[in-house]
Design an enzyme around this catalytic site. Structure first.
Site, PDB file in Angstrom:
ATOM      1  N   GLY A   1       0.811  -1.218   0.000  1.00  0.00           N
ATOM      2  CA  GLY A   1       0.000   0.000   0.000  1.00  0.00           C
ATOM      3  C   GLY A   1       0.836   1.255   0.000  1.00  0.00           C
TER       4      GLY A   1
ATOM      5  CB  CYS B   1       2.470   2.741  17.263  1.00  0.00           C
ATOM      6  SG  CYS B   1       1.380   3.154  18.639  1.00  0.00           S
TER       7      CYS B   1
HETATM    8  N1  LIG Z   1      -2.281   4.546  19.948  1.00  0.00           N
HETATM    9  C1  LIG Z   1      -1.994   3.266  19.866  1.00  0.00           C
HETATM   10  O1  LIG Z   1      -2.505   2.540  19.031  1.00  0.00           O
HETATM   11  C2  LIG Z   1      -0.997   2.656  20.831  1.00  0.00           C
HETATM   12  C3  LIG Z   1      -0.920   1.250  20.921  1.00  0.00           C
HETATM   13  C4  LIG Z   1      -0.021   0.711  21.819  1.00  0.00           C
HETATM   14  C5  LIG Z   1       0.803   1.525  22.587  1.00  0.00           C
HETATM   15  N2  LIG Z   1       0.727   2.890  22.445  1.00  0.00           N
HETATM   16  C6  LIG Z   1       1.573   3.715  23.296  1.00  0.00           C
HETATM   17  O2  LIG Z   1       0.787   4.184  24.385  1.00  0.00           O
HETATM   18  C7  LIG Z   1       1.176   5.497  24.757  1.00  0.00           C
HETATM   19  C8  LIG Z   1       0.005   6.439  24.666  1.00  0.00           C
HETATM   20  O3  LIG Z   1      -0.414   6.485  23.325  1.00  0.00           O
HETATM   21  P1  LIG Z   1      -1.778   7.189  22.878  1.00  0.00           P
HETATM   22  O4  LIG Z   1      -1.939   6.929  21.427  1.00  0.00           O
HETATM   23  O5  LIG Z   1      -2.851   6.796  23.818  1.00  0.00           O
HETATM   24  O6  LIG Z   1      -1.380   8.719  23.122  1.00  0.00           O
HETATM   25  P2  LIG Z   1      -2.315  10.007  23.044  1.00  0.00           P
HETATM   26  O7  LIG Z   1      -1.468  11.080  22.543  1.00  0.00           O
HETATM   27  O8  LIG Z   1      -3.591   9.658  22.332  1.00  0.00           O
HETATM   28  O9  LIG Z   1      -2.703  10.276  24.559  1.00  0.00           O
HETATM   29  C9  LIG Z   1      -1.787  10.660  25.541  1.00  0.00           C
HETATM   30  C10 LIG Z   1      -2.554  11.415  26.617  1.00  0.00           C
HETATM   31  O10 LIG Z   1      -1.674  11.691  27.690  1.00  0.00           O
HETATM   32  C11 LIG Z   1      -1.985  12.975  28.195  1.00  0.00           C
HETATM   33  N3  LIG Z   1      -0.852  13.504  28.959  1.00  0.00           N
HETATM   34  C12 LIG Z   1       0.335  13.956  28.500  1.00  0.00           C
HETATM   35  N4  LIG Z   1       1.110  14.345  29.513  1.00  0.00           N
HETATM   36  C13 LIG Z   1       0.418  14.127  30.648  1.00  0.00           C
HETATM   37  C14 LIG Z   1       0.692  14.313  32.031  1.00  0.00           C
HETATM   38  N5  LIG Z   1       1.857  14.817  32.426  1.00  0.00           N
HETATM   39  N6  LIG Z   1      -0.256  13.974  32.925  1.00  0.00           N
HETATM   40  C15 LIG Z   1      -1.436  13.477  32.523  1.00  0.00           C
HETATM   41  N7  LIG Z   1      -1.755  13.260  31.221  1.00  0.00           N
HETATM   42  C16 LIG Z   1      -0.838  13.578  30.299  1.00  0.00           C
HETATM   43  C17 LIG Z   1      -2.323  13.792  26.962  1.00  0.00           C
HETATM   44  O11 LIG Z   1      -3.060  14.949  27.275  1.00  0.00           O
HETATM   45  C18 LIG Z   1      -3.123  12.756  26.148  1.00  0.00           C
HETATM   46  O12 LIG Z   1      -4.495  12.834  26.420  1.00  0.00           O
HETATM   47  C19 LIG Z   1       2.347   5.863  23.842  1.00  0.00           C
HETATM   48  O13 LIG Z   1       3.544   5.524  24.472  1.00  0.00           O
HETATM   49  C20 LIG Z   1       2.119   4.965  22.633  1.00  0.00           C
HETATM   50  O14 LIG Z   1       3.308   4.686  21.948  1.00  0.00           O
HETATM   51  C21 LIG Z   1      -0.174   3.465  21.595  1.00  0.00           C
END
Ligand SMILES: NC(=O)c1ccc[n+]([C@@H]2O[C@H](COP(=O)([O-])OP(=O)(O)OC[C@H]3O[C@@H](n4cnc5c(N)ncnc54)[C@H](O)[C@@H]3O)[C@@H](O)[C@H]2O)c1
Length: 438
Positions: A254, A261
């Site tokens: 694709g 991620c």
């Molecule tokens: N999105 C995915 O599909 C996925 C899958 C597996 C793992 N991850 C991992 O999980 C983690 C989170 O990813 P996400 O996609 O949920 O991120 P995101 O950006 O959607 O959400 C992160 C949240 O954390 C909050 N935040 C930041 N600093 C903060 C603080 N000091 N105190 C409180 N809240 C705070 C932000 O306001 C935001 O709402 C990352 O490390 C990512 O790599 C993501």
């Protein structure tokens, strides 16, 4: 159990809600007061199938609450999840500032034994750093556990509730027992909880994403070879995928991988390798192939129009980085649309759920359409960028009628070559012989 989840993004909100659904009392915490305010009013800030209903049910049962007050949440919890973002830092490394800020704040608020769980994707050694940060701020006992998350956006609830495996990196027995108890409802069908060291758990997450990203880049490279040599990668993909040693999942060529991620995690792993003087040639190639692949569809369009896109009207179907999410972080659509705009084309875009996210990115530089067919009016070509189910069997005669020219650039290989020929479309896909109308 009583727990708090800090960070209410795609991971924290899903994890917190699913833990509440299995009977726990969960406080979701975020620094973003707007997000917390919306959640308190029953508005879900992201699109994820099934999530809204699950949040409503658990809020009404008073098992799930939202607040910005982190110290209060920590004091009322036995388990504290850190699920904040770990975006790409300036040198490709994971930016741990949010994780460490939360770790410090948890340390300050401690009022007894807690299990502190890293759910964010974090480099090897982070559990030890979190431990150190908390230890410096409290005399209360605690354990730090690494519990990486493997959910996919678009199927996050299903993935969280029925995980292939749960990975727990721990050092103490007490934390192991608590985590085993917490995850029991999610592993009733025999899918295992794997216990290992925090360092191995941290690496498992990066290794899984690197493997998946590598499969995508490899099939994309094969697709580009097919393109040059007259093979059809769709036949090749099927022929290869039926080999049990290889399998057919994640073997779809694709426009390159995107999302929050794979791109950042591959780069973070390369940075870890550099830091330890370990070669990472495969990872670098995976990343480079992907960057090039994101431009592939644009280059095909440019060639088709002999390098002249100024004044052309190009429709784009699909903006999110994958179907069933509104997430546009690192989405190939962004690279493609920027390139189209840069070449002077006018862009008419449609996505079933990501138009608001797109508006935040492109403002009034492109035109937005709620109805897919409306985006086709007067278009010189349509680009299929995200494989939303509704794009799989469109009304082709209607498309043809609406467009100025019946030209499809399919970045997801959704359509049959013979059907395209019979319907009178010019059709360029990825790694397949093009269909040109005389
Ligand atoms: N999105 C995915 O599909 C996925 C899958 C597996 C793992 N991850 C991992 O999980 C983690 C989170 O990813 P996400 O996609 O949920 O991120 P995101 O950006 O959607 O959400 C992160 C949240 O954390 C909050 N935040 C930041 N600093 C903060 C603080 N000091 N105190 C409180 N809240 C705070 C932000 O306001 C935001 O709402 C990352 O490390 C990512 O790599 C993501």
């Amino acid at each position: 159990m009583k727990l708090c989840v800090v960070g209410t993004g795609y991971v924290g909100l899903v994890a917190g809600t699913c833990f509440a659904e299995s009977g726990n009392d969960v406080i979701c915490v975020d620094v973003d007061a707007g997000k917390i305010g919306a959640l308190q009013h029953g508005e879900v800030p992201i699109y994820e199938p099934g999530l809204e209903e699950l949040i409503k049910r658990n809020v009404s049962q008073k098992r799930l609450t939202f607040q910005t007050d982190l110290p209060d949440a920590v004091r009322r919890s036995d388990i504290c999840f850190i699920a904040v973002g770990t975006p790409q830092g300036t040198n490709g490394e994971a930016d741990l500032s949010a994780v460490m800020a939360v770790a410090g704040a948890i340390g300050d608020a401690m009022n007894g034994y807690k299990v502190i769980v890293d759910k964010s994707t974090v480099p090897v050694g982070t559990a030890a750093r979190v431990s150190e940060a908390v230890r410096g701020r409290t005399a209360h006992p605690f354990d730090v556990v690494s519990n990486p998350e493997f959910l996919k956006e678009g199927a996050a609830i299903e993935d969280f509730q029925k995980p292939d495996r749960v990975v727990i990196g721990h050092t103490g027995e007490r934390a192991r027992r608590i985590m085993e108890e917490l995850y029991k409802p999610f592993v009733r069908t025999g899918n295992p909880i794997l216990f290992m060291s925090p360092e191995s758990a941290e690496m498992t997450k990066y290794a899984a994403n690197a493997m998946l990203a590598a499969r995508i880049s490899l099939i994309n490279e094969i697709a580009n070879l097919c393109d040059a040599m007259g093979s059809d990668v769709e036949d090749v993909r099927r022929g290869v995928g039926l080999d049990r040693r290889i399998g057919s999942a994640f073997l779809f060529p694709g426009v390159g991988y995107g999302g929050s991620c794979f791109p950042k995690d591959v780069k973070a792993l390369i940075t870890m390798a550099d830091t330890h003087d370990v070669p990472s040639d495969v990872l670098r190639a995976v990343d480079q192939i992907n960057s090039a692949q994101k431009r592939l569809l644009f280059e095909k369009v440019l060639r088709h129009f002999d390098g002249r896109l100024r004044g052309r009207c190009i429709a784009v179907w699909g903006l999110s980085f994958k179907p069933r999410t509104d997430d546009m972080r690192e989405a190939p659509s962004v690279t493609i649309i920027e390139a189209l705009l840069g070449a002077g084309a006018q862009v008419q875009a449609h996505d079933p759920v990501a138009l608001d996210a797109a508006r935040r990115l492109f403002g009034d530089r492109i035109h937005y359409f709620d109805v897919s067919y409306d985006a086709l009016k007067g278009a010189d070509a349509v680009l299929i960028v995200t494989e939303w189910p509704e794009f799989k069997q469109p009304d082709f005669p209607r498309m043809k009628e609406l467009m100025r020219q019946p030209v499809i650039f399919d970045g997801r290989n959704l359509y049959e070559l013979a059907a395209m020929r019979a319907l009178g479309f010019t059709y360029c896909a990825v790694g397949r012989p093009p269909v040109r109308q005389q």
